[in-house]
Design a protein around this motif. Structure first.
Motif, short mmCIF file in Angstrom:
data_model
loop_
_atom_site.label_atom_id
_atom_site.label_comp_id
_atom_site.label_asym_id
_atom_site.label_seq_id
_atom_site.Cartn_x
_atom_site.Cartn_y
_atom_site.Cartn_z
N ALA A 1 -10.08 52.05 17.46
CA ALA A 1 -10.14 52.15 18.93
C ALA A 1 -8.97 51.39 19.56
O ALA A 1 -8.34 51.87 20.51
N ILE A 2 -8.65 50.22 19.00
CA ILE A 2 -7.52 49.43 19.53
C ILE A 2 -6.22 50.22 19.37
O ILE A 2 -5.39 50.31 20.28
N ASN B 1 -5.89 53.41 19.17
CA ASN B 1 -5.89 54.55 20.09
C ASN B 1 -5.49 54.14 21.51
O ASN B 1 -4.82 54.90 22.21
N ILE B 2 -5.91 52.95 21.92
CA ILE B 2 -5.51 52.47 23.25
C ILE B 2 -4.00 52.43 23.33
O ILE B 2 -3.39 52.88 24.31
N VAL C 1 -0.66 48.14 27.53
CA VAL C 1 -1.18 48.85 28.72
C VAL C 1 -0.43 48.37 29.97
O VAL C 1 0.06 49.16 30.77
N ASN D 1 1.53 57.36 25.68
CA ASN D 1 1.53 58.64 26.41
C ASN D 1 1.87 58.43 27.88
O ASN D 1 2.53 59.25 28.50
N ILE D 2 1.38 57.32 28.44
CA ILE D 2 1.66 57.03 29.84
C ILE D 2 3.16 56.77 30.04
O ILE D 2 3.80 57.34 30.92
N HIS E 1 -2.39 55.88 23.70
CA HIS E 1 -2.47 56.46 25.05
C HIS E 1 -1.58 55.71 26.03
O HIS E 1 -1.05 56.30 26.97
N ALA E 2 -1.40 54.41 25.79
CA ALA E 2 -0.45 53.67 26.63
C ALA E 2 0.93 54.29 26.45
O ALA E 2 1.68 54.48 27.42
N TYR F 1 2.28 50.78 32.34
CA TYR F 1 2.27 50.96 33.80
C TYR F 1 3.57 50.44 34.42
O TYR F 1 4.11 51.05 35.34
N SER G 1 -2.55 45.47 22.18
CA SER G 1 -3.24 46.48 23.01
C SER G 1 -3.31 46.03 24.47
O SER G 1 -3.26 46.86 25.38
#
Lengths: 199, 199
Positions: free
Chosen positions: A86-87, A89-90, A28, A96-97, A93-94, A32, A24
């Motif tokens: 939660a981990i 899900n992070i 992220v 998704n970025i 979404h990463a 980026y 996780s």
């Protein structure tokens, strides 16, 4: 640090959670970076890690269900499932970025400009067979103190090693994910490509 | 780096996105740290950052809607909204992780043990008025090269500065979020508390 020497199906609950947390954090940063460098290769790493995360979350759920014998067990284990979810899900979404890179859209300049506003950047580099690093331990290289570059993960084939320890020895074909200043990154690329032997 | 000198309502779209990205990176680290140290203070920082993130996302959405004049504008701006939404979601889930601290549950040992498996840890410390650091720039302190500690954020009252630059000068009452090895962290705490004047 954890070496993913084991496949998820042979890991225990704690090992799985360690791995999920490590992924996780890495994912992220990578998401980026994929936009910053408009790099499909990095976006693909993100996708691969997200698949691994899904598998880990599945294996964790199975172990959690099997471990719940009493009501007390179940209450404590439900906490673990919440954190793991939660981990996971992070990492969703990463992905998704980084998907805007994979979708091959022109990346809106506002997005890429925003990501440049940081002193340290993540990069990804394949170690060349000629690099001086091969056979050296992370401790010997003193990369962090000499050029300000930190190795945050190493990929060997399909396996990942996150936050490699000082004893880690660089090997042929290592794919490295590193973090450093722009200057440090340039020097590191020269070293990794075998074009520089002192630093 | 970005200093949140401006309130979100006076920031432009790019400034808002920079801020959101910085928060998303910090908040994941803080969420894990809140569990690792079973610290309600850190969990509260996570909540505060998540509130800021919501406000930033709202302000970004308003600006994006106002900026969309043509279909081309709208298509490009919809990308920005997608990325912002993913960033915002990362921070939501980071808060879900730290909530188990705020809920005052006994943190399951499997979770806290998992988080210990890392060489570098995040910590939070309030600068003491007697600390040698006060009045020194980050460059002068050479914290990263001498003791292996990186300052990842500074809170001044309600404002945050993420990834402070080398020119940043430490001031009284700074609340610091730093990352380092266990050894580095211990030394840094002594320095920040004014109990050590050389490093």
């Amino acid at each position: 640090m954890s070496a993913m020497d084991k496949r998820p199906e042979y890991m225990n609950l704690k090992e799985i959670l360690v791995e999920m947390k490590n992924i996780s954090e890495l994912i992220v940063d990578l998401a980026y970076s994929s936009i910053l460098f408009d790099s499909e290769a990095i976006a693909d790493e993100v996708s691969g890690l997200e698949d691994t995360m899904d598998e880990l979350n599945y294996q964790l759920t199975i172990r959690a269900l099997l471990a719940s014998r009493t009501r007390d067990d179940a209450e404590q284990i439900s906490e673990i499932l919440n954190v793991a979810s939660a981990i996971n899900n992070i990492s969703d979404h990463a992905q998704n970025i980084s998907e805007i890179v994979s979708r091959d859209l022109d990346i809106h300049s506002v997005i890429s400009e925003s990501l440049k506003h940081t002193d340290e950047k993540i990069f990804r580099i394949q170690l060349d067979d000629l690099s001086q690093l091969i056979g050296m331990s992370l401790r010997e290289t003193q990369l962090a103190s000499r050029i300000g570059v930190t190795i945050i993960a190493v990929r060997k084939g399909n396996r990942w090693i996150y936050n490699p320890r000082k004893q880690y020895v660089f090997q042929k074909e290592d794919l490295l994910i590193a973090r450093g200043t722009e200057e440090g990154n340039l020097i590191f690329k020269e070293i990794a490509k075998g074009r520089r032997s002192k630093w």
